[in-house]
Design a protein around this motif. Structure first.
Motif, PDB file in Angstrom:
ATOM      1  N   VAL A 183      33.503  34.328  46.977  1.00 25.70           N
ATOM      2  CA  VAL A 183      34.648  34.083  46.104  1.00 25.70           C
ATOM      3  C   VAL A 183      34.247  33.134  44.983  1.00 25.70           C
ATOM      4  O   VAL A 183      33.391  32.252  45.153  1.00 25.70           O
ATOM      5  N   THR A 184      34.864  33.316  43.826  1.00 25.08           N
ATOM      6  CA  THR A 184      34.676  32.444  42.664  1.00 25.08           C
ATOM      7  C   THR A 184      36.047  31.967  42.192  1.00 25.08           C
ATOM      8  O   THR A 184      37.094  32.342  42.770  1.00 25.08           O
ATOM      9  N   PHE A 185      36.038  31.163  41.147  1.00 26.83           N
ATOM     10  CA  PHE A 185      37.316  30.682  40.616  1.00 26.83           C
ATOM     11  C   PHE A 185      38.149  31.826  40.035  1.00 26.83           C
ATOM     12  O   PHE A 185      39.384  31.724  39.955  1.00 26.83           O
ATOM     13  N   ASP A 186      37.520  32.930  39.656  1.00 28.17           N
ATOM     14  CA  ASP A 186      38.263  34.083  39.149  1.00 28.17           C
ATOM     15  C   ASP A 186      39.012  34.809  40.266  1.00 28.17           C
ATOM     16  O   ASP A 186      39.876  35.655  39.964  1.00 28.17           O
ATOM     17  N   ASP A 187      38.696  34.505  41.518  1.00 24.95           N
ATOM     18  CA  ASP A 187      39.365  35.144  42.644  1.00 24.95           C
ATOM     19  C   ASP A 187      40.572  34.338  43.133  1.00 24.95           C
ATOM     20  O   ASP A 187      41.233  34.744  44.102  1.00 24.95           O
ATOM     21  N   GLU A 188      40.842  33.207  42.505  1.00 21.17           N
ATOM     22  CA  GLU A 188      42.028  32.433  42.882  1.00 21.17           C
ATOM     23  C   GLU A 188      43.287  33.181  42.452  1.00 21.17           C
ATOM     24  O   GLU A 188      43.359  33.749  41.359  1.00 21.17           O
ATOM     25  N   GLY A 189      44.285  33.169  43.348  1.00 17.86           N
ATOM     26  CA  GLY A 189      45.551  33.827  43.027  1.00 17.86           C
ATOM     27  C   GLY A 189      46.258  34.293  44.274  1.00 17.86           C
ATOM     28  O   GLY A 189      45.997  33.815  45.393  1.00 17.86           O
ATOM     29  N   THR A 190      47.170  35.266  44.097  1.00 23.54           N
ATOM     30  CA  THR A 190      47.998  35.787  45.182  1.00 23.54           C
ATOM     31  C   THR A 190      47.649  37.247  45.435  1.00 23.54           C
ATOM     32  O   THR A 190      47.597  38.066  44.498  1.00 23.54           O
ATOM     33  N   TYR A 191      47.430  37.566  46.709  1.00 23.43           N
ATOM     34  CA  TYR A 191      47.119  38.922  47.161  1.00 23.43           C
ATOM     35  C   TYR A 191      48.306  39.415  47.974  1.00 23.43           C
ATOM     36  O   TYR A 191      48.657  38.817  49.004  1.00 23.43           O
ATOM     37  N   THR A 192      48.916  40.525  47.522  1.00 23.18           N
ATOM     38  CA  THR A 192      50.134  41.037  48.142  1.00 23.18           C
ATOM     39  C   THR A 192      49.892  42.425  48.708  1.00 23.18           C
ATOM     40  O   THR A 192      49.377  43.322  47.998  1.00 23.18           O
ATOM     41  N   LEU A 193      50.272  42.622  49.973  1.00 25.45           N
ATOM     42  CA  LEU A 193      50.161  43.916  50.643  1.00 25.45           C
ATOM     43  C   LEU A 193      51.538  44.574  50.621  1.00 25.45           C
ATOM     44  O   LEU A 193      52.546  43.977  51.018  1.00 25.45           O
ATOM     45  N   ARG A 194      51.576  45.849  50.190  1.00 26.55           N
ATOM     46  CA  ARG A 194      52.840  46.592  50.096  1.00 26.55           C
ATOM     47  C   ARG A 194      52.737  47.901  50.863  1.00 26.55           C
ATOM     48  O   ARG A 194      51.654  48.472  51.000  1.00 26.55           O
TER      49      ARG A 194
END
Length: 341
Positions: A85-96
């Motif tokens: 992982v890098t800083f570009d992978d920071e965020g929210t991952y949502t499963l639908r």
């Protein structure tokens, strides 16, 4: 009836609080998310909310290629993996699911890697890129109140300096400083193309590395000596030593049996004061012979310090205070002499 369907749709679209989780990872570590069978898509929203897109979606019997990371098939569904992982992978991952309802949501936070590295003079210092591309890596050295750029955008610019000639090496996975010495003591800061700190390493020089207990076992295995056999042999030798020692102790005990020396049956009673019993009456029970060298112990009754013999002979003339050549005290002073013819 319409209100029932509305409530049902709201319940399906609602995100349960327990499904939201926080993932804190160090830069370069692996991110793993489980995708249940009912997962139809995986959406991503960056930490600054500038980027929003679908990473992966399930289309019938086929699987689309993810725009980042990997999706692998598992026994109970699929799994989404980002190796580093890098800083570009920071965020929210949502499963639908297939209805667009949220199954679960994960918030990923990437942190700077901070470590203290100990090196012996002459060794090499390796700084991993931790998933950072070589062209995006910049390394700075801070020491002795000064800073030096060693690598800039993947290029070892510090090799032109006198202290780093033939000592800098850059690959797609790490940056190496060869043959470290006292001048290399300090902090090494690795940043990406946006100036974000990927890692902070502090190098210290030591005389030697801590002893590893497993080194001895590894050396025995490399020499081809089974440790179990060595232990058994050592145990057998120790048991043999213990047996020989016990036999030696027993033989010494047998050789040191005290030898009894026969003593005389005649016991001469010491002369005591002439009392009412007379000299021929033996000892008085309350009288204890006195030894002028060792005074009596007044803390113990005299009767306990003396043990009479099994057999005591009656006192003879010497014990009663008479001598053989001396006359009896009852004899007359003048003895009649025989008349000479």
């Amino acid at each position: 009836m319409l209100s029932v369907w509305t409530l049902l749709a709201a319940a399906i679209c609602a995100v349960p609080v327990s499904a939201i989780s926080q993932r804190d990872l160090i830069h370069g570590r692996q991110l793993l998310l489980d995708l249940p069978e009912r997962t139809a898509s995986l959406d991503f929203t960056s930490a600054d909310e500038r980027d929003k897109f679908t990473i992966w979606e399930h289309r019938g019997l086929s699987l689309s290629k993810p725009s980042k990371g990997q999706v692998n098939n598992a026994s109970n569904g699929w799994s989404f993996i980002i190796r580093h992982v890098t800083f570009d992978d920071e965020g929210t991952y949502t499963l639908r699911n297939h209805f667009g309802a949220t199954i679960s949501s994960y918030t990923v936070k990437v942190n700077t890697n901070r470590e203290i590295i100990e090196r012996v003079a002459g060794e090499k210092l390796s700084i991993p890129l931790l998933g950072l591309r070589q062209s995006d890596a910049t390394l700075r050295f801070y020491g002795n109140y000064s800073s030096v750029i060693l690598v800039e955008n993947g290029v070892p610019v510090g090799k032109e300096k006198p202290d780093y000639i033939n000592r800098l090496k850059v690959t797609s996975e790490m940056i190496q400083i060869l043959n470290v010495n006292v001048s290399d003591l300090g902090r090494y800061q690795l940043t990406d193309n946006k100036g974000r700190t990927v890692s902070n390493y502090t190098m210290l020089l030591v005389d030697q590395h801590p002893h590893n207990p497993g080194v001895g076992f590894l050396a025995l295995m490399l020499l081809g000596i089974p440790c179990g056999i060595c232990f058994c042999c050592r145990k057998r030798i120790c048991n043999r030593c213990r047996t020989n020692k016990s036999q030696t102790v027993e033989s010494n005990n047998l050789n040191t049996v005290p030898v009894s020396i026969p003593c005389s049956n005649t016991v001469i009673d010491p002369v005591g004061p002439i009392g009412p019993g007379g000299p021929g009456q033996g000892f008085q029970p309350a009288y204890v012979p006195q030894n002028p060298v060792y005074p009596p112990d007044f803390g113990v009754p005299p009767a306990q310090n003396y043990t009479p013999g099994i057999y005591s002979a009656p006192p003879g003339p010497e014990a009663a205070g008479f001598k053989m050549n001396e006359p009896s005290p009852n004899a007359p002073l003048l003895t009649p002499q025989p008349e000479s013819h």
